[in-house]
Write a protein that holds these residues in place. Sequence first.
Motif, PDB file in Angstrom:
ATOM      1  N   THR A 173       0.815  -1.089   0.077  1.00 45.76           N
ATOM      2  CA  THR A 173      -0.189   0.079  -0.142  1.00 45.76           C
ATOM      3  C   THR A 173       0.897   1.337  -0.101  1.00 45.76           C
ATOM      4  N   ALA A 174       2.147   1.216   0.276  1.00 48.13           N
ATOM      5  CA  ALA A 174       2.921   2.530   0.383  1.00 48.13           C
ATOM      6  C   ALA A 174       4.030   2.444  -0.401  1.00 48.13           C
ATOM      7  N   ARG A 175       4.726   3.457  -0.604  1.00 49.21           N
ATOM      8  CA  ARG A 175       6.085   3.667  -1.336  1.00 49.21           C
ATOM      9  C   ARG A 175       7.042   3.408  -0.342  1.00 49.21           C
ATOM     10  N   ARG A 176       6.783   3.914   0.994  1.00 49.29           N
ATOM     11  CA  ARG A 176       8.075   3.741   1.919  1.00 49.29           C
ATOM     12  C   ARG A 176       7.610   3.331   3.244  1.00 49.29           C
ATOM     13  N   MET A 177       8.244   2.766   4.070  1.00 49.64           N
ATOM     14  CA  MET A 177       7.871   2.267   5.400  1.00 49.64           C
ATOM     15  C   MET A 177       8.806   3.108   6.462  1.00 49.64           C
ATOM     16  N   VAL A 178       8.229   3.488   7.629  1.00 54.79           N
ATOM     17  CA  VAL A 178       8.909   4.104   8.767  1.00 54.79           C
ATOM     18  C   VAL A 178       8.890   3.079   9.632  1.00 54.79           C
ATOM     19  N   ILE A 179       9.868   3.002  10.304  1.00 54.52           N
ATOM     20  CA  ILE A 179       9.983   1.875  11.266  1.00 54.52           C
ATOM     21  C   ILE A 179      10.141   2.711  12.675  1.00 54.52           C
ATOM     22  N   LEU A 180       9.275   2.588  13.573  1.00 52.90           N
ATOM     23  CA  LEU A 180       9.123   3.337  14.985  1.00 52.90           C
ATOM     24  C   LEU A 180       9.107   2.398  16.206  1.00 52.90           C
ATOM     25  N   GLY A 181      10.695   2.323  16.632  1.00 51.18           N
ATOM     26  CA  GLY A 181      10.848   1.420  17.838  1.00 51.18           C
ATOM     27  C   GLY A 181      11.226   2.194  18.760  1.00 51.18           C
ATOM     28  N   GLU A 182      11.642   1.870  20.015  1.00 49.86           N
ATOM     29  CA  GLU A 182      11.934   2.466  21.315  1.00 49.86           C
ATOM     30  C   GLU A 182      13.036   3.315  20.958  1.00 49.86           C
ATOM     31  N   ASP A 183      14.190   2.683  20.226  1.00 50.72           N
ATOM     32  CA  ASP A 183      15.492   3.637  20.095  1.00 50.72           C
ATOM     33  C   ASP A 183      14.985   4.898  19.025  1.00 50.72           C
ATOM     34  N   GLU A 184      14.345   4.517  18.033  1.00 50.82           N
ATOM     35  CA  GLU A 184      13.986   5.568  17.246  1.00 50.82           C
ATOM     36  C   GLU A 184      13.308   6.671  17.824  1.00 50.82           C
ATOM     37  N   LEU A 185      12.104   6.503  18.783  1.00 49.50           N
ATOM     38  CA  LEU A 185      11.424   7.182  19.546  1.00 49.50           C
ATOM     39  C   LEU A 185      12.336   8.220  20.546  1.00 49.50           C
ATOM     40  N   GLN A 186      13.422   7.509  21.001  1.00 46.63           N
ATOM     41  CA  GLN A 186      14.441   8.275  22.056  1.00 46.63           C
ATOM     42  C   GLN A 186      15.272   9.156  21.088  1.00 46.63           C
ATOM     43  N   SER A 187      15.963   8.534  20.090  1.00 44.85           N
ATOM     44  CA  SER A 187      17.046   9.478  19.327  1.00 44.85           C
ATOM     45  C   SER A 187      16.354  10.299  18.323  1.00 44.85           C
ATOM     46  N   GLY A 188      15.048  10.096  18.051  1.00 43.68           N
ATOM     47  CA  GLY A 188      14.263  11.025  16.952  1.00 43.68           C
ATOM     48  C   GLY A 188      15.074  10.740  15.648  1.00 43.68           C
ATOM     49  N   ILE A 189      15.747   9.794  15.269  1.00 48.19           N
ATOM     50  CA  ILE A 189      16.213   9.065  14.251  1.00 48.19           C
ATOM     51  C   ILE A 189      15.492   7.901  13.687  1.00 48.19           C
TER      52      ILE A 189
END
Length: 430
Positions: free
Chosen positions: A385-401
């Motif tokens: 359904t999408a062109r891209r996928m954004v992965i949101l894990g605990e690390d990503e949430l903390q680091s903002g990356i």
Amino acid sequence: MSNLKAVRGTRDLLPPETALWNRIEATARRVFARYNFGEIRTPIFEDTALFSRSVGEETDIVSKEMYTFEDRARAQSEKTVSLTLRPENTAGVVRAYIEHKLGETGQLQKVYYIGPQFRRERPQKGRYRQFSQIGAEVIGPPPAGSESPIRDAEVLEMLATLLDELGISGWTLEINSVGSAADRARYNEVLRTALVSVAPGMCPDCQRRAVTNPLRVLDCKVPEDQPIIETLPKIVDSLDEASKAHFAAVLAALDAAQVPYTRNYRLVRGLDYYTRTTFEFTHGGLGAQNALLGGGRYDGLSEAIGGPKAPGIGFAMGEDRLVLTLQALEAAAQQKVDAYIAPLGENLNPAALALARELRRAGLSIDLGDGSFRLKKSFESADKTARRMVILGEDELQSGILTVKTFATGLQSKVNRAELATYLSTPASE
Ligand code: AMP
């Protein structure tokens, strides 16, 4: 209005489509340069004998598809000769290799070409009478190692890279070995014998091939003949030890380079000069004419046209089909949302909703997954359904990356949350 039109099976390429052709060619040149291939340009017409001796008298190309004409003598000193618009480019490249004594350098010759080819085939989508091929060849005298299985694997790995860089995802590599000339001759006889009892129940073309060139029966596309073909002996059982070892080494190198492939015992290809490795890359988006490119080894070709021993391997891609595939992928991508957000764990669902809200407010179209999904399931849903996928894990949430996967290119990037909306709004093929 004039009733003069482009000849059947030929067509004009107009802007803006020509920009896509140029982009494909520029990408191919860039990738080939990285593998140390240089460009060769051979004439568009050649002596007819070049093709009958290399491609083979009994092939469809030579027996019915060539544009051949008599070039009349204009002076006493000249002879009338039979010329043919090239139906493929490998024969011309090998002729040039012989004519310019490139083997005497002792070096491996790595060349590529881009240009028109001509075959009088029945025109349909993806099949034209003038079409363009992008191809490459690796040829050399035996001390240069052109017969090594590493050359086959390197060419295949280059093709996987080129298709990825073109943004063509979803291809399949099919591979087979047709063995040495002696193996093929042996297999041809095994097939000839096996066909005696079954050929009368097959299509007229197969009945003819069963006698003239049994190997070609395996190319038959007639649905009623398929169950019969499945019962015929396989070429792999006719390979000698050296050919078997060569093929195993090609596959081992592909495994090491993580180039995915499937084995297809029927892949013998429509040109007579192939030995050992044969391959084809197909794409589901192309419909009936699903071959993006084909190629293989031709260890005896140089000798067949009067040259020195010069094993080689090469391929030709149908540029018209690359264009069609990219257009189809582009059209499909336009139906998709900009991104799919995949939270890693149910506890991240609230943060994912907040991120989706942020991006939707920035004008992007977003599908929101569910943290209870396994990552593999998220990937599958997102790819549909999408062109891209954004992965949101605990690390990503903390680091903002955040980690962003782009499906068209297969690339995964780290993107700062503040730049995410801008990143997601750029076209997926760039
Ligand atoms: P071949 O030279 O037959 O091995 O074909 C190599 C590739 O060229 C095929 O996989 C196709 O992508 C392309 N090709 C061959 N014949 C045609 C044609 N008549 N029109 C368009 N593309 C072609």
